[in-house]
Design a protein around this motif. Structure first.
Motif, PDB file in Angstrom:
ATOM      1  N   LEU A 109      -1.765   3.327  -1.908  1.00 36.65           N
ATOM      2  CA  LEU A 109      -3.124   2.806  -1.770  1.00 36.65           C
ATOM      3  C   LEU A 109      -3.732   3.243  -0.441  1.00 36.65           C
ATOM      4  O   LEU A 109      -3.035   3.362   0.570  1.00 36.65           O
ATOM      5  CB  LEU A 109      -3.122   1.280  -1.843  1.00 36.65           C
ATOM      6  CG  LEU A 109      -2.508   0.633  -3.096  1.00 36.65           C
ATOM      7  CD1 LEU A 109      -2.590  -0.879  -2.991  1.00 36.65           C
ATOM      8  CD2 LEU A 109      -3.191   1.118  -4.355  1.00 36.65           C
TER       9      LEU A 109
ATOM     10  N   GLU B 109      -8.323   0.195  -0.187  1.00 34.11           N
ATOM     11  CA  GLU B 109      -7.736  -0.407  -1.384  1.00 34.11           C
ATOM     12  C   GLU B 109      -6.792  -1.543  -1.024  1.00 34.11           C
ATOM     13  O   GLU B 109      -6.738  -2.558  -1.720  1.00 34.11           O
ATOM     14  CB  GLU B 109      -7.020   0.682  -2.197  1.00 34.11           C
ATOM     15  CG  GLU B 109      -7.978   1.663  -2.856  1.00 34.11           C
ATOM     16  CD  GLU B 109      -7.323   2.948  -3.312  1.00 34.11           C
ATOM     17  OE1 GLU B 109      -8.039   3.814  -3.839  1.00 34.11           O
ATOM     18  OE2 GLU B 109      -6.091   3.097  -3.144  1.00 34.11           O
ATOM     19  N   VAL B 110      -6.068  -1.385   0.072  1.00 33.19           N
ATOM     20  CA  VAL B 110      -5.206  -2.467   0.563  1.00 33.19           C
ATOM     21  C   VAL B 110      -6.061  -3.666   0.976  1.00 33.19           C
ATOM     22  O   VAL B 110      -5.725  -4.822   0.694  1.00 33.19           O
ATOM     23  CB  VAL B 110      -4.341  -1.992   1.751  1.00 33.19           C
ATOM     24  CG1 VAL B 110      -3.635  -3.178   2.418  1.00 33.19           C
ATOM     25  CG2 VAL B 110      -3.311  -0.973   1.283  1.00 33.19           C
TER      26      VAL B 110
ATOM     27  N   GLY C 188       0.809  -1.208   0.000  1.00 31.49           N
ATOM     28  CA  GLY C 188       0.000   0.000   0.000  1.00 31.49           C
ATOM     29  C   GLY C 188       0.840   1.254   0.000  1.00 31.49           C
ATOM     30  O   GLY C 188       0.547   2.220  -0.721  1.00 31.49           O
TER      31      GLY C 188
END
Length: 256
Positions: A195, A199-200, A190
């Motif tokens: 990120l 999103e991770v 990430g």
């Protein structure tokens, strides 16, 4: 084997060995298998390696909408009269109609809950086994108007199965190794790509080979929101699909 059939067989095997991930088996292998053994529906399911009880999970289906039937199968698997296939220590192939009569098959609650909606009439069932270890199952389905599976088609399926056993072992070994490998640090990934926390989380869900519905449920978001997260990840990682994300990760670009 006829010359044209030999070329088709080679093409199927080549596509099989092209697969680097479990999901690739549904993307590359199942569609071309239809050229060799025509079917209405087909699926591959893997054995759940995290459960002491032998059960099949993560169906890959062609066409995609058939996943509804195989998800129902997972719910009613204990009622499957062919469930012994998943425990065999050697690869086994059979026509379902050779084991169970038409009336018993089509009137069973198992059939009505899982396959009646799709008008399935008969199936070929192949137990995927490598070095004595059950890995999963390949299932090929036909409706009554498609005609019966021939002995030649059983031979062709069994011949492909020799290669499927080996490749299934390879992609699952890669999948489990990557999933358990030290240094597979999502926080570092990430940070490297900028990120967000969500999103991770989505990236981690992808490494468990879950589909969009399962990921959305796990993250407790709508699928439309999930698509926005995907688009952001695509942009940040410089890819255009989830398959490219998985290839990037599985080829080791994610190591910290």
């Amino acid at each position: 084997m006829k010359k044209n059939q030999f070329h088709i067989f080679n093409n199927v095997v080549c596509e099989l060995y092209r697969c680097r991930t479990y999901q690739d088996l549904g993307r590359y292998f199942l569609p071309v298998l239809k050229m060799l053994v025509p079917y209405r529906y087909a699926s591959i399911m893997r054995r759940d390696d995290q459960d002491t009880k032998i059960r099949l999970v993560e169906p890959l289906c062609v066409p995609a909408e058939f996943i509804e039937a195989e998800r129902n199968y997972m719910r009613f698997a204990d009622d499957d009269y062919t469930g012994w296939l998943n425990c065999c220590r050697e690869s086994t192939l059979f026509r379902e109609s050779d084991l169970v009569g038409e009336q018993q098959r089509l009137r069973s609650s198992f059939y009505q809950e899982c396959y009646q909606k799709f008008n399935v009439y008969d199936s070929l069932q192949y137990g995927i086994v490598f070095n004595g270890k059950p890995l999963g199952a390949l299932s090929i389905f036909r409706c009554q108007e498609d005609g019966p599976f021939t002995d030649e088609e059983l031979f062709l399926t069994s011949s492909v199965g020799i290669h499927l056993n080996q490749q299934m072992d390879a992609v699952l070994a890669r999948m489990y190794h990557r999933g358990n490998a030290p240094g597979y640090d999502f926080s570092a990934i990430g940070a490297r790509y900028g990120l967000t926390a969500r999103e991770v989380q989505l990236l981690e869900q992808l490494t468990h080979f879950r589909d969009n519905r399962e990921i959305a449920e796990a993250m407790q978001v709508r699928e439309s929101t999930l698509q926005k997260h995907f688009q952001n990840i695509f942009r940040k990682l410089g890819v255009s699909s989830r398959w490219e994300i998985m290839r990037l990760l599985l080829e080791g670009d994610s190591r910290s």
